[in-house]
Design a protein around this motif. Structure first.
Motif, PDB file in Angstrom:
ATOM      1  N   THR A 108       4.092  27.403 161.043  1.00  0.00           N
ATOM      2  CA  THR A 108       5.273  27.867 161.779  1.00  0.00           C
ATOM      3  C   THR A 108       6.084  26.689 162.288  1.00  0.00           C
ATOM      4  OG1 THR A 108       4.108  29.878 162.458  1.00  0.00           O
ATOM      5  CG2 THR A 108       6.076  29.271 163.705  1.00  0.00           C
ATOM      6  N   ALA A 109       5.394  25.680 162.848  1.00  0.00           N
ATOM      7  CA  ALA A 109       6.088  24.495 163.346  1.00  0.00           C
ATOM      8  C   ALA A 109       6.740  23.723 162.210  1.00  0.00           C
ATOM      9  CB  ALA A 109       5.104  23.598 164.104  1.00  0.00           C
ATOM     10  N   ILE A 110       6.048  23.608 161.092  1.00  0.00           N
ATOM     11  CA  ILE A 110       6.607  22.896 159.933  1.00  0.00           C
ATOM     12  C   ILE A 110       7.850  23.610 159.420  1.00  0.00           C
ATOM     13  CG2 ILE A 110       6.174  22.240 157.537  1.00  0.00           C
ATOM     14  CD1 ILE A 110       3.219  21.798 158.378  1.00  0.00           C
ATOM     15  N   ALA A 111       7.788  24.932 159.352  1.00  0.00           N
ATOM     16  CA  ALA A 111       8.948  25.702 158.887  1.00  0.00           C
ATOM     17  C   ALA A 111      10.132  25.532 159.828  1.00  0.00           C
ATOM     18  CB  ALA A 111       8.577  27.175 158.759  1.00  0.00           C
ATOM     19  N   ALA A 112       9.869  25.554 161.145  1.00  0.00           N
ATOM     20  CA  ALA A 112      10.942  25.375 162.125  1.00  0.00           C
ATOM     21  C   ALA A 112      11.557  23.985 162.004  1.00  0.00           C
ATOM     22  CB  ALA A 112      10.402  25.595 163.534  1.00  0.00           C
ATOM     23  N   ALA A 113      10.703  22.976 161.823  1.00  0.00           N
ATOM     24  CA  ALA A 113      11.197  21.609 161.669  1.00  0.00           C
ATOM     25  C   ALA A 113      12.110  21.495 160.457  1.00  0.00           C
ATOM     26  CB  ALA A 113      10.025  20.639 161.556  1.00  0.00           C
ATOM     27  N   ARG A 114      11.730  22.122 159.366  1.00  0.00           N
ATOM     28  CA  ARG A 114      12.552  22.043 158.155  1.00  0.00           C
ATOM     29  C   ARG A 114      13.873  22.776 158.322  1.00  0.00           C
ATOM     30  NH1 ARG A 114       7.275  22.475 154.212  1.00  0.00           N
ATOM     31  NH2 ARG A 114       7.108  20.214 153.835  1.00  0.00           N
ATOM     32  N   VAL A 115      13.878  23.839 159.100  1.00  0.00           N
ATOM     33  CA  VAL A 115      15.134  24.542 159.393  1.00  0.00           C
ATOM     34  C   VAL A 115      16.089  23.614 160.121  1.00  0.00           C
ATOM     35  CG1 VAL A 115      16.187  26.359 160.798  1.00  0.00           C
ATOM     36  CG2 VAL A 115      14.205  26.874 159.361  1.00  0.00           C
ATOM     37  N   TRP A 116      15.590  22.917 161.146  1.00  0.00           N
ATOM     38  CA  TRP A 116      16.469  22.035 161.918  1.00  0.00           C
ATOM     39  C   TRP A 116      16.892  20.816 161.117  1.00  0.00           C
ATOM     40  CZ3 TRP A 116      19.122  24.228 165.232  1.00  0.00           C
ATOM     41  CH2 TRP A 116      18.592  25.184 166.117  1.00  0.00           C
ATOM     42  N   LEU A 117      16.009  20.291 160.291  1.00  0.00           N
ATOM     43  CA  LEU A 117      16.412  19.173 159.432  1.00  0.00           C
ATOM     44  C   LEU A 117      17.524  19.590 158.482  1.00  0.00           C
ATOM     45  CD1 LEU A 117      12.974  17.525 158.556  1.00  0.00           C
ATOM     46  CD2 LEU A 117      14.737  16.668 160.109  1.00  0.00           C
ATOM     47  N   ARG A 118      17.423  20.805 157.987  1.00  0.00           N
ATOM     48  CA  ARG A 118      18.485  21.324 157.110  1.00  0.00           C
ATOM     49  C   ARG A 118      19.778  21.521 157.887  1.00  0.00           C
ATOM     50  NH1 ARG A 118      15.595  24.745 155.014  1.00  0.00           N
ATOM     51  NH2 ARG A 118      16.071  26.605 156.226  1.00  0.00           N
ATOM     52  N   ARG A 119      19.671  22.021 159.123  1.00  0.00           N
ATOM     53  CA  ARG A 119      20.866  22.254 159.936  1.00  0.00           C
ATOM     54  C   ARG A 119      21.607  20.943 160.220  1.00  0.00           C
ATOM     55  NH1 ARG A 119      21.430  26.775 163.341  1.00  0.00           N
ATOM     56  NH2 ARG A 119      23.434  25.817 163.883  1.00  0.00           N
ATOM     57  N   VAL A 120      20.863  19.865 160.500  1.00  0.00           N
ATOM     58  CA  VAL A 120      21.530  18.607 160.812  1.00  0.00           C
ATOM     59  C   VAL A 120      21.863  17.794 159.566  1.00  0.00           C
ATOM     60  CG1 VAL A 120      20.406  18.520 163.078  1.00  0.00           C
ATOM     61  CG2 VAL A 120      19.429  17.217 161.171  1.00  0.00           C
ATOM     62  N   GLY A 121      21.358  18.231 158.414  1.00  0.00           N
ATOM     63  CA  GLY A 121      21.758  17.612 157.151  1.00  0.00           C
ATOM     64  C   GLY A 121      20.907  16.467 156.664  1.00  0.00           C
ATOM     65  N   ILE A 122      19.649  16.372 157.130  1.00  0.00           N
ATOM     66  CA  ILE A 122      18.789  15.282 156.655  1.00  0.00           C
ATOM     67  C   ILE A 122      17.458  15.815 156.111  1.00  0.00           C
ATOM     68  CG2 ILE A 122      19.806  13.475 158.110  1.00  0.00           C
ATOM     69  CD1 ILE A 122      17.459  13.846 160.058  1.00  0.00           C
ATOM     70  N   ASP A 123      17.457  17.060 155.643  1.00  0.00           N
ATOM     71  CA  ASP A 123      16.225  17.645 155.113  1.00  0.00           C
ATOM     72  C   ASP A 123      15.723  16.898 153.877  1.00  0.00           C
ATOM     73  OD1 ASP A 123      18.724  18.879 154.278  1.00  0.00           O
ATOM     74  OD2 ASP A 123      17.525  20.121 152.937  1.00  0.00           O
TER      75      ASP A 123
END
Length: 244
Positions: A120-135
């Motif tokens: 769950t934490a990993i998925a949330a982290a990837r969502v925010w990385l995608r939102r800020v554009g550095i996924d």
């Protein structure tokens, strides 16, 4: 319910230097608030007192109805306030993804370390990385990112705490124009989703285009506040900046 942040009669001195003097500010919930002022006007010291990084000598800070004047930064964060720093605070030898996973709210070291394996934490982290554009950089060591990308990483780390109020200390400082545009767009998007912002910034073009409410500091105290157009025309602000 929207989280509120109010500061009353806040003061902080370092020896004989009065960095913040009897400062009272009510930030507008659900809006983008900006704090501006000349160098040395007390903006960052004010930020540090509000977020619990340093202890004020006098005054009160009220967050979501709680007096947090003498609270620790982690308690303040749990009540819904996140912040970035003038100089990025990241873990340079950890990967981008790992930086976000250690930012997950956990009451213990064991819990914090466990988040590295929490889907769950990993998925949330990837969502925010995608939102800020550095996924696309999730496996890169943070020290290998550009300074602007590190600013985006720090913001993503703040967002992992799901704060309702986000305080940003010079988010555009040292960042190229393209990334300033990205950061500005992110602030607008997140504000539209209901998050309140308090931004210290020297880039006046950014401040005036982004903010709903501006507070001007000079010599440790607020001297003017209002919408950007009102503040720009205030004689006290012109005197503080230009000496006219």
């Amino acid at each position: 319910m929207t989280v509120t942040l109010e500061v009353a009669n806040l003061s902080k001195s370092f020896g004989g230097v009065h960095a913040v003097v009897d400062a009272s500010v009510s930030f507008q919930p659900g809006k983008v608030n900006a704090i501006i002022g000349p160098n040395g006007s007390g903006k960052t010291t004010f930020f540090n007192c509000v977020t619990g990084m340093i202890r004020a000598d006098a005054g009160t800070v009220t967050l979501a109805g709680h007096d947090v004047t003498r609270s620790s930064p982690d308690r303040i964060a749990r009540l819904g306030l996140g912040r970035s720093f003038q100089v990025c605070r990241i873990f340079p030898r950890m990967t981008v993804l790992e930086n976000l996973l250690v930012a997950v709210k956990n009451p213990s070291l064991t819990g914090a370390l466990g988040s590295a394996k929490n889907p769950t934490a990993i998925a949330a982290a990837r969502v925010w990385l995608r939102r800020v554009g550095i996924d696309h950089l999730e496996h890169a060591e943070a020290r290998n990112l550009s300074y602007g990308q590190q600013k985006l990483l720090e913001l993503a780390g703040v967002l992992m705490g799901d704060p309702e109020i986000i305080m940003l200390d010079e988010p555009a400082g040292g960042v190229n124009p393209a990334l300033i545009g990205r950061i500005s767009a992110l602030i607008r998007e997140l504000n539209a989703e209901g998050r309140t912002f308090v931004v210290v910034e020297h880039n006046m073009e950014l401040v005036m285009s982004l903010s709903d409410h501006v507070v001007v500091f000079d010599r440790g105290r607020p001297i003017a506040e209002g919408d950007p157009a009102h503040v720009q025309a205030d004689p006290r602000v012109l005197e503080a900046y230009l000496g006219v």
